[in-house]
Design an enzyme around this catalytic site. Structure first.
Site, short mmCIF file in Angstrom:
data_model
loop_
_atom_site.label_atom_id
_atom_site.label_comp_id
_atom_site.label_asym_id
_atom_site.label_seq_id
_atom_site.Cartn_x
_atom_site.Cartn_y
_atom_site.Cartn_z
N SER A 53 -6.96 4.10 -2.01
CA SER A 53 -6.79 2.64 -2.02
C SER A 53 -8.07 1.89 -2.38
O SER A 53 -8.02 0.80 -2.93
CB SER A 53 -6.32 2.16 -0.64
OG SER A 53 -5.10 2.75 -0.32
N ASP A 98 0.85 -1.20 0.00
CA ASP A 98 0.00 0.00 0.00
C ASP A 98 0.88 1.25 0.00
O ASP A 98 1.66 1.47 0.92
CB ASP A 98 -0.93 -0.01 1.23
CG ASP A 98 -2.10 0.94 1.06
OD1 ASP A 98 -1.91 2.06 0.56
OD2 ASP A 98 -3.23 0.54 1.43
N THR A 139 -7.96 -1.73 1.19
CA THR A 139 -7.30 -2.63 0.24
C THR A 139 -7.72 -4.08 0.42
O THR A 139 -8.19 -4.71 -0.53
CB THR A 139 -5.76 -2.46 0.33
OG1 THR A 139 -5.45 -1.08 0.14
CG2 THR A 139 -5.06 -3.30 -0.70
N HIS A 166 -1.00 10.82 -1.13
CA HIS A 166 -0.70 9.89 -2.22
C HIS A 166 -0.17 10.69 -3.42
O HIS A 166 -0.34 11.91 -3.49
CB HIS A 166 -1.98 9.16 -2.66
CG HIS A 166 -2.58 8.33 -1.57
ND1 HIS A 166 -3.79 7.69 -1.72
CD2 HIS A 166 -2.16 8.02 -0.33
CE1 HIS A 166 -4.07 7.02 -0.62
NE2 HIS A 166 -3.10 7.21 0.25
N PHE A 181 -4.94 -9.63 14.95
CA PHE A 181 -3.84 -9.47 15.90
C PHE A 181 -3.76 -8.09 16.54
O PHE A 181 -2.86 -7.82 17.32
CB PHE A 181 -2.52 -9.81 15.20
CG PHE A 181 -2.52 -11.20 14.63
CD1 PHE A 181 -2.44 -12.30 15.46
CD2 PHE A 181 -2.66 -11.41 13.26
CE1 PHE A 181 -2.47 -13.59 14.94
CE2 PHE A 181 -2.69 -12.68 12.73
CZ PHE A 181 -2.59 -13.78 13.57
N GLU A 231 -1.49 -7.93 1.62
CA GLU A 231 -1.21 -6.49 1.60
C GLU A 231 -0.23 -6.11 2.71
O GLU A 231 -0.41 -6.49 3.88
CB GLU A 231 -2.49 -5.68 1.81
CG GLU A 231 -2.22 -4.17 1.66
CD GLU A 231 -3.13 -3.27 2.49
OE1 GLU A 231 -3.24 -2.10 2.13
OE2 GLU A 231 -3.71 -3.72 3.49
N ASP A 244 -0.90 -0.15 -4.76
CA ASP A 244 -2.17 0.42 -5.19
C ASP A 244 -1.98 1.85 -5.71
O ASP A 244 -2.66 2.29 -6.61
CB ASP A 244 -3.21 0.37 -4.06
CG ASP A 244 -2.68 0.89 -2.73
OD1 ASP A 244 -1.48 1.24 -2.65
OD2 ASP A 244 -3.46 0.93 -1.76
N HIS A 245 -1.01 2.55 -5.12
CA HIS A 245 -0.74 3.93 -5.55
C HIS A 245 0.62 4.32 -5.01
O HIS A 245 1.23 3.58 -4.22
CB HIS A 245 -1.82 4.89 -5.02
CG HIS A 245 -1.98 4.80 -3.53
ND1 HIS A 245 -1.08 5.35 -2.66
CD2 HIS A 245 -2.91 4.18 -2.76
CE1 HIS A 245 -1.46 5.10 -1.42
NE2 HIS A 245 -2.57 4.38 -1.45
#
Lengths: 268, 498
Positions: B114, B62, B177, B457, B288, B332, B378-379
């Site tokens: 995303s 990501d 994502t 981004h 987690f 991811e 993704d970007h």
């Protein structure tokens, strides 16, 4: 009080940013006096109102903070609410903040019913290092051993231990009345270069689960890590504009977007 | 057939090159640069790629733009014994033979988010920022408008074919994502039922956590590992790390997972994760952290203990390969993005290196003849590698020129190689003098130009790397939604008539 003085003070206090913020939010106030609105088992001694039912991990403590010199003194109020592993700092109506023992920091915006949570790693990623002990006790209890111990005296509800300290350079001095039972100062005065900063405990009461819940429940919370993906959120956009979330080099901004010094460390 | 013809052509040109090399001076042909690169081209010339993949593993970093790859490879390289400066290093997936550039824009944004980008990857259809696997006809945050605009995802197709499926993330497993791979939602923030507005409830849109767990048995995930526990447990429940749930409907989806699926297990810390009996477990849910899992740089500090991305990847493969029909695994690395948003390069790079480790583990635990491994982002982010640092200059350090002296800007102050165009590190007024600052500390925030609450981004292309059957489809400059079609074709998922 200059920024450099504030930074020196931060060696002792976990609330450096709070002081400046309080000034910005509340402006100049007259010295507060104890009110006669005692309830339950409140005791009044001097200007302190206290309830001996307050526990070390569950209390609400009001401090009158003054800062300045002989010519000009600014004062404001700080309310600390401790409930187990959380301590809340309230300085004004717009927002208040909570620190948790695990190093997390939450900023509440009551009017919008929103909050932003900073995990410890979020703060570290912003280069913000915090001594949690200082946040919970205003002065790190570990620092007491560096001070000169004075006499003990019995005050309202609690025994107080006097401490004093003068820095090696003689430029800074500290006078402290410490409530060992609560791990809080009853009074603290730091003097440097003609400037004086004083914290005075004015009221101490127990706090219930219900009262604590009123401060922390019902908020729509956002992780700070998600702010980057949430700038289309009108609340986030507004808060960023006002400077609440923007963190710059110190991590904290005042109500009008001015940067506060708060635990920032560049690791020189 | 086409590939073989191409290989023959390249071989011919190599013969020509070899003939010409006779005229090159030995200082050139004896150079290790010359010899190593010639060998690499020679290897490529004989490369044969199978067309059909039994298994597919898709890794998504990501926010892992090209500059992040470059910086991460140097960062990793500089930690290797005997390195030549670090620049010569390759991240594990940068050694893959097939690479392409990918255009990431959303249908409504030049610089994407995303949700829209992963929708493109997961469904073959570009969509808007903020929506998950629904078409651009949907209005963001409006349930009713999304009805009839839901898109079928790779996970749906793989499950329908009888493959096993898994989704892994170091972010919340309900974050945009990972969520785009298994959920349809007009709003990425509808992670728990408490996030649903009245309109969504009235029109029967379901929250993302609910969609992940309450699936038909034949469309269930075999593995789901990540953070985001709070969206799965009631607000009245406090978890093992002293965090409360976010569900108002009283559902405990961790219990539902165990009850709904056969031989299912739920784990919440690394100890339980390590103890999982893979042979006896057919559906594994691991949550987690209450929110995102820790940055790799902080993972050791986690209260309950978290597995690494590499460990989660290896365990997932172990689980998924029990299915003889094959599997689809989507992994991811979610926190590269968060490190960048905070303007904190070291945490972002440490997570990118951990993704490289996870890919390496995937390569080592799969048969290259039957498993297509893809690595992409993704970007990108507005993250730059600047100045003229000498070879081997610490990637997180101040710029030192080739003569070894510290380089200074017009303000007379030194500057770091890594920086951001915008974000929290922006300088308002005079720039800090970094002369005595440890810029390689993991908490150092890089300086940036434009003051913004969060670094943003970026809109430039990202990369796609591939190895295994069908990897030959990865070439050129492509739209992001083409990734879906590569997987669909290589794994014959039946989404189109290939």
């Amino acid at each position: 009080m200059s920024r450099s003085t504030l930074k020196s003070v931060s060696l002792f206090l976990g609330v450096t940013g709070s002081l400046l913020m309080g000034n910005l939010l509340l402006g100049k106030l007259a010295m507060a006096h104890a009110q006669s609105d005692s309830q339950g088992h409140l005791h009044a001694a001097g200007t302190l109102i206290c309830d001996s039912a307050a526990q070390p991990t569950r209390f609400q403590a009001s401090y009158q903070i003054t800062a300045g010199n002989d010519d000009k003194v600014q004062a404001h109020q700080l309310i600390l609410t401790r409930f187990d592993d959380t301590i809340i700092y309230q300085r004004g109506p717009v927002s208040y903040e909570a620190w948790q023992k695990n190093g997390e920091y939450i900023r509440y915006f009551p009017e919008q019913n929103r909050s932003i949570s900073y995990r410890r790693s979020d703060l570290l990623a912003l280069n913000i290092h915090t001594d949690i002990d200082k946040q919970f006790h205003l002065i790190s209890p570990a620092a007491l051993s560096q001070f000169d111990k004075g006499e003990q005296h019995q005050a309202a509800c609690f025994t107080q231990q006097r401490y004093s300290h003068t820095s090696k350079s003689q430029r800074q001095s500290l006078a402290l009345d410490w409530i060992d039972e609560l791990g809080l100062p009853a009074s603290l005065t730091i003097t440097q270069s003609g400037q004086q900063l004083n914290y005075r405990l004015t009221k101490l009461t127990p706090v219930s689960q219900q009262e604590f819940n009123l401060l922390t429940s019902g908020y729509q919370d956002l992780d700070f890590a998600d702010v980057g993906d949430s700038e289309s959120d009108p609340f986030i956009a507004k808060m960023i504009t006002q400077g609440f979330i923007q963190h710059g080099s110190s991590g904290f901004y005042s109500a009008d977007g001015k940067q506060l010094e708060g635990g920032h460390d560049h690791h020189h | 057939m086409m590939i073989k013809r191409l290989a023959a052509l390249i071989s011919c040109s190599l013969v020509t090159m070899a003939a010409n090399s006779a005229v090159l001076p030995s200082v050139q042909t004896d150079s290790h640069w010359y010899k190593e690169s010639a060998e690499r081209v020679s290897n490529k010339a004989t490369l044969e790629t199978k067309a059909k993949a039994k298994n597919v593993i898709l890794f998504v970093g990501d926010g892992m733009g090209i500059s992040t790859l470059t910086a991460a490879r140097i960062y990793q390289g500089q930690q290797l014994a005997g390195n030549q400066g670090g620049e010569e290093n390759f991240l594990s997936f940068e050694k893959f033979d097939h690479t392409a550039l990918v255009k990431t824009y959303n249908t409504n944004q030049q610089t994407p988010d995303s949700a829209g980008t992963m929708t493109a990857i997961a469904t073959g259809v570009k969509s808007k920022a903020g929506v998950l696997s629904v078409s651009e006809q949907s209005l963001r945050g409006n349930c009713l408008s999304s009805k009839g605009n839901e898109l079928v995802t790779l996970v749906d197709l793989a499950n329908a074919k009888g493959l096993s499926t898994g989704v892994v993330s170091t972010a919340r497993i309900t974050h945009a994502t990972p969520a785009a791979t298994y959920a349809n939602s007009p709003e990425r923030n509808w992670e728990a039922d408490s996030n649903l507005p009245a309109e969504a409830v009235a029109n029967e849109c379901k929250d993302i956590a609910y969609q992940m767990v309450m699936r038909d048995k034949d469309n269930a995930l075999t593995v789901a590992l990540g953070g985001g526990r709070r969206a799965f447990i009631p607000e009245t429940v406090t978890d093992g790390e002293n965090k409360k749930g976010k569900r108002k409907d009283g559902l405990d989806l961790t219990k539902a997972w165990v009850e709904n699926f056969d031989n299912a297990a739920y784990v919440w810390n690394s100890e339980e994760f390590d103890a999982i009996d893979v042979a006896a477990t057919d559906h594994l849910l691991g949550l987690f952290n209450s929110s995102h899992m820790e940055y790799e740089a902080d993972r050791a500090d986690d209260v309950g203990g978290e597995p690494s991305l590499t460990e989660m990847t290896a365990k997932s493969i172990e689980m998924l390969k029990k299915n003889d029909n094959g599997y689809l695994l989507i992994v991811e690395s979610g926190r590269i993005d968060h490190g960048h948003h905070a303007g904190n390069a070291k945490r972002a790079l440490a997570d990118a290196v951990e993704l490289s480790n996870a890919v390496k583990a995937a390569v080592e635990n799969t048969d290259p003849e039957e498993t297509l491994i893809l690595v992409t982002a993704d970007h990108s982010h507005v993250f730059t590698i600047a100045g003229y640092p000498k070879r081997g200059n610490p990637i997180l350090g101040l710029v030192h020129g080739v003569d070894g002296s510290v380089s200074t800007a017009l303000d007379g102050k030194p500057y770091t190689t890594l920086g951001y165009t915008n974000g929290p590190g922006a300088v308002v007024g005079n720039r800090d003098d970094l002369s005595s600052v440890d810029t390689q500390d993991k908490d150092f925030m890089q300086q940036s130009l434009i003051p913004m609450g969060s670094e943003t981004h970026a809109g430039e292309d990202i990369s796609l790397h591939a190895t295994g059957p069908g990897a030959n489809l990865v070439q050129g400059v492509m739209e992001q939604n083409v990734i879906f079609h590569i997987i669909n074709q290589a794994q014959a998922l039946g989404g189109t008539k290939y």
